[in-house]
Design an enzyme around this catalytic site. Structure first.
Site, PDB file in Angstrom:
ATOM      1  N   LYS A 161      -4.191  12.594  27.541  1.00  8.94           N
ATOM      2  CA  LYS A 161      -3.416  13.851  27.756  1.00  8.94           C
ATOM      3  C   LYS A 161      -2.868  14.369  26.514  1.00  8.94           C
ATOM      4  O   LYS A 161      -3.017  15.491  26.309  1.00  8.94           O
ATOM      5  CB  LYS A 161      -2.222  13.110  28.500  1.00  8.94           C
ATOM      6  CG  LYS A 161      -1.281  14.261  28.777  1.00  8.94           C
ATOM      7  CD  LYS A 161      -0.168  13.972  29.929  1.00  8.94           C
ATOM      8  CE  LYS A 161       0.893  12.812  29.641  1.00  8.94           C
ATOM      9  NZ  LYS A 161       1.747  12.311  30.378  1.00  8.94           N
ATOM     10  N   GLU A 205      -7.691   4.939  20.576  1.00  9.78           N
ATOM     11  CA  GLU A 205      -8.647   4.205  21.153  1.00  9.78           C
ATOM     12  C   GLU A 205      -9.666   4.943  21.644  1.00  9.78           C
ATOM     13  O   GLU A 205     -10.970   4.940  21.459  1.00  9.78           O
ATOM     14  CB  GLU A 205      -8.102   3.072  22.200  1.00  9.78           C
ATOM     15  CG  GLU A 205      -7.302   1.837  21.545  1.00  9.78           C
ATOM     16  CD  GLU A 205      -5.854   2.216  21.588  1.00  9.78           C
ATOM     17  OE1 GLU A 205      -4.959   1.475  21.509  1.00  9.78           O
ATOM     18  OE2 GLU A 205      -5.578   3.600  21.814  1.00  9.78           O
ATOM     19  N   GLY A 254       0.612   8.423  32.746  1.00  7.73           N
ATOM     20  CA  GLY A 254      -0.742   7.864  32.703  1.00  7.73           C
ATOM     21  C   GLY A 254      -0.991   6.917  34.059  1.00  7.73           C
ATOM     22  O   GLY A 254      -2.034   6.885  34.532  1.00  7.73           O
ATOM     23  N   ARG A 255      -0.215   6.043  34.131  1.00 11.27           N
ATOM     24  CA  ARG A 255      -0.329   4.956  35.065  1.00 11.27           C
ATOM     25  C   ARG A 255      -0.315   5.555  36.613  1.00 11.27           C
ATOM     26  O   ARG A 255      -0.247   4.814  37.427  1.00 11.27           O
ATOM     27  CB  ARG A 255       0.769   3.744  34.826  1.00 11.27           C
ATOM     28  CG  ARG A 255       2.170   4.148  34.995  1.00 11.27           C
ATOM     29  CD  ARG A 255       3.161   3.216  34.354  1.00 11.27           C
ATOM     30  NE  ARG A 255       4.293   3.612  34.153  1.00 11.27           N
ATOM     31  CZ  ARG A 255       4.915   4.211  33.017  1.00 11.27           C
ATOM     32  NH1 ARG A 255       4.320   4.426  32.209  1.00 11.27           N
ATOM     33  NH2 ARG A 255       6.312   4.276  32.937  1.00 11.27           N
ATOM     34  N   GLU A 276       4.781  -1.675  32.943  1.00 10.83           N
ATOM     35  CA  GLU A 276       4.969  -0.552  32.146  1.00 10.83           C
ATOM     36  C   GLU A 276       6.386   0.193  33.052  1.00 10.83           C
ATOM     37  O   GLU A 276       6.998   0.955  31.782  1.00 10.83           O
ATOM     38  CB  GLU A 276       3.704   0.268  31.999  1.00 10.83           C
ATOM     39  CG  GLU A 276       3.777   1.067  30.923  1.00 10.83           C
ATOM     40  CD  GLU A 276       2.315   1.729  30.540  1.00 10.83           C
ATOM     41  OE1 GLU A 276       1.756   1.020  29.690  1.00 10.83           O
ATOM     42  OE2 GLU A 276       2.088   2.645  30.964  1.00 10.83           O
ATOM     43  N   HIS A 307      -9.161 -21.289  44.648  1.00 12.17           N
ATOM     44  CA  HIS A 307      -9.835 -22.253  43.767  1.00 12.17           C
ATOM     45  C   HIS A 307      -9.422 -22.051  42.084  1.00 12.17           C
ATOM     46  O   HIS A 307      -9.908 -22.655  41.400  1.00 12.17           O
ATOM     47  CB  HIS A 307     -11.391 -22.049  44.117  1.00 12.17           C
ATOM     48  CG  HIS A 307     -11.697 -22.487  45.280  1.00 12.17           C
ATOM     49  ND1 HIS A 307     -12.000 -23.705  45.686  1.00 12.17           N
ATOM     50  CD2 HIS A 307     -11.896 -21.483  46.359  1.00 12.17           C
ATOM     51  CE1 HIS A 307     -12.405 -23.791  46.875  1.00 12.17           C
ATOM     52  NE2 HIS A 307     -12.238 -22.459  47.451  1.00 12.17           N
ATOM     53  N   LYS A 318       1.537   0.730  18.333  1.00  8.79           N
ATOM     54  CA  LYS A 318       0.885   1.704  17.782  1.00  8.79           C
ATOM     55  C   LYS A 318       1.247   2.087  16.559  1.00  8.79           C
ATOM     56  O   LYS A 318       0.137   2.392  15.368  1.00  8.79           O
ATOM     57  CB  LYS A 318       0.573   3.033  18.788  1.00  8.79           C
ATOM     58  CG  LYS A 318      -0.018   2.714  20.036  1.00  8.79           C
ATOM     59  CD  LYS A 318       0.225   3.928  20.757  1.00  8.79           C
ATOM     60  CE  LYS A 318      -0.645   4.009  22.300  1.00  8.79           C
ATOM     61  NZ  LYS A 318      -0.548   5.158  23.060  1.00  8.79           N
TER      62      LYS A 318
END
Length: 525
Positions: A206, A212, A266-267, A353, A384, A499
């Site tokens: 955005k 990254e 974002g999420r 978040e 399992h 960051k």
């Protein structure tokens, strides 16, 4: 009615609710009739069932009182109308608007926000169609057959989870891959098997400055340079999903740009251009449109003020009871569908978040617990793995099962009198009952106390539409819980500190020189 924001521990109905700690047993609704009566339409062909929760009619009434006193539905309507809900960044919250207009027009700076989102989706639809028809090709003249999304956090987890959920049922027109981690091994693992000449990269950021994402973009560019492909131009193999004010917007370094805005977190961005571009390119825009349809259906149902008719609200309020009255610190998300293998990871970010906060939306320190730890894996694999702790561990962990009556692909095998899908469903039912009822043994090592609450989201089949509804169900659940806890569920200051310090390490440090240098030397940075 004016909206008031109050901390949970100041409201009357919560103080009444606290008196119910320990007096409700799991399974009071676990009868044939009780199970049927505990179903709520969740949209997209899904239902939410709470029969295996610690719940009774009085508790439901008390949870309704708490939701009403905290004005949960009124706050949802205010959010939909464009009220500033994200107080940390002084922003509206409009992710529901990407899939439907539910509560009036939202205008910002003279722009109709719904029409803005629609315009971007139309542009994506047109672009995806041209790529799939080979009207848009790579720089060496070859059609694209692969798309790679480069993004991190919400730019990766949601779209990746949705893609994996549909790739078996909807044969990809373009095969999709995802690069998120700045770890070079991530990018190398994806790129080593790709033909760069036929690959289209989507840069998702955005701000256009995500460290990254830009590092991985440059990694791709360098790999293409090393490949020494005649006539290859990286810019003709990259598009951007970003804001209109970011450095990536309209850049000559990309083939095209598609836009989101600051009102889409974002999420919560999977139903915006962030998910729209990669999913439309991979499956066709009509599949993405079905995701939007299912999400919009769930959003509309979430407007119902009656907790018995609002699946997201019931899920949220039972979660409040488990977290704040019963004191359970975690929640496990257990999809009995391999296609949802990465869905728990997406929910982990969305929930933790959003509601992993210890101060109110007014920056006041809270005296009660907020968001739980979220984890999960698909059944039957999880059985399992960590189910031992879920069944017999010292902590009670509420469980959210997700299941479907039919598999995605009509290909199955009858073995020992039942198909694999029947075995999967049998395991799901057995686990719900086992967690709730337990099993007595005089040998304490084999004794199961039960009393472990769970809910079940059930659908006929995992389709694009049901997937959209499932996504929106959890988005709305998290939103409702944030309202009850009086949180700002839509910023993420906890993401920022690391960051900032990473930049200090790379630049040689600042106020924390000694500590940072010590670790930097240890890692040979």
């Amino acid at each position: 009615m004016s909206i008031q924001f109050h901390n949970l521990d100041t409201v009357k109905s919560y103080k009444t609710l606290l008196k119910r700690a320990g007096d409700i047993k799991v399974g009071s609704f676990l009868t044939a009739e009780g199970i049927q009566n505990s179903n709520i339409d969740a949209g997209g062909g899904l239902s939410y069932n709470y029969a295996a929760k610690a719940v009774d009619e009085q508790l439901i009434s008390q949870l309704q009182d708490l939701a009403d006193e905290q004005q949960v539905i009124e706050k949802y309507k205010a959010l939909l109308s464009g009220t500033i809900i994200n107080t940390g960044e002084n922003r509206m919250v409009l992710h529901q608007l990407t899939r439907g207009e539910l509560n009036g027009k939202v205008v910002y700076d003279g722009k109709d926000q719904r029409q803005f989102y629609i315009s971007q989706l139309k542009r994506i639809q047109s672009f995806a169609h041209k790529v799939q028809k080979a009207e848009i090709k790579g720089s060496t003249g070859k059609p694209f057959d692969t798309v790679v999304q480069i993004g991190i956090g919400g730019s990766d987890l949601g779209p990746r989870a949705l893609y994996l959920a549909l790739e078996n049922m909807s044969t990809p027109l373009l095969k999709a891959h995802f690069i998120s981690n700045v770890d070079p091994d991530d990018a190398n693992a994806v790129l080593k098997n790709l033909n760069l000449e036929t690959t289209l990269f989507i840069l998702v950021s955005k701000s256009g400055t995500t460290q990254e994402t830009l590092a991985n973009r440059n990694f791709v560019i360098e790999k293409s340079r090393q490949a020494n492909i005649s006539g290859f131009n990286p810019a003709a193999h990259m598009i951007a999903v970003t804001s209109e004010t970011s450095p990536l917007a309209g850049s000559s370094d990309v083939l095209d740009s598609f836009y989101m805005d600051d009102f889409i977190g974002g999420r919560y961005s999977s139903t915006s251009a962030v998910g729209g571009a990669v999913l439309s390119l991979a499956f066709g825009y009509d599949v993405f449109e079905q995701i939007l349809e299912g999400a919009s259906e769930a959003d509309a149902l979430a407007l119902n003020s009656n907790i018995k008719k609002n699946a997201s609200l019931m899920d949220a309020m039972l979660g409040i009871f488990e977290r704040n009255v019963l004191g359970y610190p975690s929640t496990a998300v257990l999809p009995y569908s391999q296609a949802l293998s990465r869905f728990p990871a997406h929910l982990q970010q969305m929930d933790m978040e959003s509601n992993g906060k210890s101060v109110s939306r007014d920056n006041i320190r809270l005296n009660y617990s907020t968001g739980p730890v979220i984890f999960g894996e698909p059944g039957t694999n999880g059985q399992h793995s960590f189910y031992q702790l879920l069944h017999q561990g010292t902590d009670i962990i509420p469980l959210q099962f997700i299941g479907f009556k039919k598999s995605q692909i009509n290909s199955d095998l009858d073995y020992e009198g039942s198909t694999s899908q029947q075995k999967l469903k049998a395991n799901l039912v057995a686990q719900v009952v086992a967690f709730a009822r337990g099993s007595f043994s005089s040998n304490t090592n084999k004794n199961f106390e039960g009393g472990r609450p769970s809910s079940l989201i059930l659908g006929e089949q995992l389709t694009a539409k049901s997937l959209g509804a499932l996504l929106a169900h959890f988005e709305n659940k998290v939103m409702f819980q944030g309202f009850v806890w009086n949180l700002n569920s839509f910023d993420q200051e906890g993401v920022q500190l690391g960051k900032v310090l990473a930049k200090q390490v790379l630049s040689g440090g600042d106020d924390m020189d000694v500590i940072l240098k010590g670790f930097a030397d240890l890692l040979e940075i």
